[in-house]
Design a protein around this motif. Structure first.
Motif, short mmCIF file in Angstrom:
data_model
loop_
_atom_site.label_atom_id
_atom_site.label_comp_id
_atom_site.label_asym_id
_atom_site.label_seq_id
_atom_site.Cartn_x
_atom_site.Cartn_y
_atom_site.Cartn_z
N ASP A 1 48.56 42.84 48.17
CA ASP A 1 50.25 42.55 47.57
C ASP A 1 50.31 43.33 46.29
O ASP A 1 48.97 42.93 45.60
N ARG A 2 51.17 44.11 45.78
CA ARG A 2 51.48 44.58 44.88
C ARG A 2 51.68 42.92 43.42
O ARG A 2 50.66 43.61 42.04
N LYS A 3 51.47 41.77 43.82
CA LYS A 3 51.18 41.00 42.97
C LYS A 3 50.03 40.39 42.80
O LYS A 3 49.81 40.58 41.73
N ARG B 1 48.25 42.95 42.99
CA ARG B 1 47.23 44.00 42.14
C ARG B 1 47.31 44.22 40.36
O ARG B 1 46.20 44.15 40.38
N ASP B 2 48.64 43.28 40.30
CA ASP B 2 49.12 43.45 38.84
C ASP B 2 48.46 42.16 38.46
O ASP B 2 47.70 42.43 37.11
#
Length: 461
Positions: A286-288, A290-291
């Motif tokens: 998920d993008r979260k 990865r961040d």
């Protein structure tokens, strides 16, 4: 002294990094000898004669050592002025050597009875470093000779001789001499308080009076599936995040590199006060997630390294020494390989080796261990570690997981890390909540789902 000195490069003064292990010993050797010249010339002479100037690696220190040796050769009772006179006769480089003498004399002045001991200690270390390098050079030459067919029996004999000299120097440098009360006082006085590695997890750092003790072993014991690895991972990330100079080593028994990253996407969201990342989100990249991983990677960089299986104490020590780490986690004890005719003998030997590592390198060592099958409320501290009778005796801190499997309305379970042993502090249990979906521990008084809406409390999470 600092780890940068001024040397000459093509006739110009330049600053260059020092080889810390060697040069710090060289400075200690020369500083204590310069102090001894005025207080105990006989002792100074004996120490100077044990270390040849050519054994020193730093050119300025080598020049000073040569001047000291020359002064003792020319005078029965030399003074520092005789050393400076010998330096003046050197020509090029003498000014740097003279500055070095003044700096060392000022820094090491007033050592009194400590000067002789520190001179002996530094001399032993320099001899070990010298013989180690010589042995490496001889081995390299013999290896080359074996490849091109020029190696002789004499070459092989020299290898044996050099290795014997190195072994003797290592034994001497290890400090087999008598331990005096002054030694004990010096060790005690090195720090304002016993050094610890803060973890940033407020309940833990409060209970342990600051964090994981350096030079000692801390054990976390839990049954299979008892969240002990999750706890260790969180403490390590919190510690490295809290101290930008800290380096840590994690001995990885079971988890794969991908699993480590997945866990840290979740744990990092809590440590860095970001919106919670669940294990499901992390598994889906998920993008979260990865961040969070980008932020964690940018923060800790290469300050956290991992030892791959098979786990051995030798591999852990090598990585700790390579990185100058002050925190080592062994996850877990029963997966570490050792020597012995039985599992108990092997694990007890491993615990002893890790204790020596902790003391010699001033490292906070964390041992993760499975719980003994018969462990219960009446179990003694020495009986908690499965397969080891030594773990409870050796540990400075021992915590055992007591898990309330009843899930709360927020999806968390209560976990008390019960303190079964505390060698130098008052025992205190640690009350936490564990969120399995995020693999994250939080203070018991703080709801896990709300952590992203609050700044970290003063002094930790």
């Amino acid at each position: 002294m600092q780890t940068t000195i001024t040397t000459r490069t093509n006739g110009h003064a330049a600053s260059k990094p020092r080889h810390v292990a060697s040069v710090e010993a060289e400075e200690q050797f020369l500083g204590s000898v310069l102090e001894l010249i005025d207080t105990d010339a006989g002792k100074a002479r004996a120490v100077v004669e044990s270390v040849r100037p050519a054994m020193l690696t730093d050119p300025v220190c080598r020049d000073v050592a040569a001047a000291v040796a020359a002064a003792f050769k020319q005078h029965d009772q030399p003074t520092r002025h005789d050393v400076l006179a010998a330096i003046r006769r050197m020509g090029d480089g003498s000014e740097l050597a003279k500055q070095c003498v003044f700096g060392l004399a000022a820094e090491w002045a007033g050592m009194g009875p400590q000067a002789g001991r520190l001179a002996d200690e530094a001399a032993r270390e320099l001899l070990e470093l010298h013989y180690r390098q010589t042995a490496y050079d001889v081995l390299a030459n013999v290896q080359k000779g074996l490849r091109d067919g020029t190696a002789t029996t004499a070459d092989l004999t020299r290898v044996t001789d050099e290795l014997q000299l190195l072994a003797a120097a290592k034994t001497d440098a290890a400090g087999n001499g008598p331990l005096t009360f002054l030694d004990c006082c010096e060790e005690w006085g090195k720090h304002e308080r016993s050094p610890v590695v803060p973890t940033g997890l407020r309940p833990f750092d409060t209970a342990t009076q600051g964090g994981l003790p350096q030079g000692a072993l801390t054990g976390f014991v839990a049954p299979p599936g008892g969240r002990k690895s999750a706890f260790a991972l969180q403490l390590v990330l919190g510690a490295v995040h809290a101290d930008r100079d800290l380096r840590a080593v994690y001995a990885l028994g079971e988890m794969s590199p991908a699993e480590i990253a997945q866990r840290y996407a979740c744990v990092g969201s809590f440590v860095y006060d970001r919106p919670p990342v669940t294990m499901l989100q992390a598994s889906r990249r998920d993008r979260k997630a990865r961040d969070v991983l980008v932020e964690v990677a940018n923060d800790i960089g290469e300050r956290l390294t991992f030892v791959r299986p098979p786990l051995t104490v030798a591999a852990m020590r090598a990585e700790v020494e390579r990185t100058n780490a002050k925190l080592l986690v062994v996850d877990y004890l029963q997966l570490t390989r050792g020597e012995g005719s039985s599992q108990v003998e092997q694990l007890d030997g491993i615990v002893d080796e890790l204790q020596r590592l902790a003391v010699e390198l001033e490292v906070a060592v964390v041992l993760i261990s499975s719980m003994a099958k018969a462990a219960g409320q009446r179990t003694g501290a020495h009986e908690w570690g499965r397969g080891s009778g030594q773990i409870g005796y050796t540990l400075s801190l021992l915590y055992v997981a007591e898990i309330d499997e009843h899930e709360d309305t927020d999806g968390t379970v209560g976990i008390r890390w019960a303190c079964k042993k505390a060698r130098s502090i008052r025992p205190a249990d640690i009350e936490l909540r564990f969120d399995g979906s995020c693999q994250t521990f939080t203070p018991a008084e703080r709801p896990v789902e709300a952590f992203a809406d609050h700044a970290p409390a003063e002094g930790g999470w």
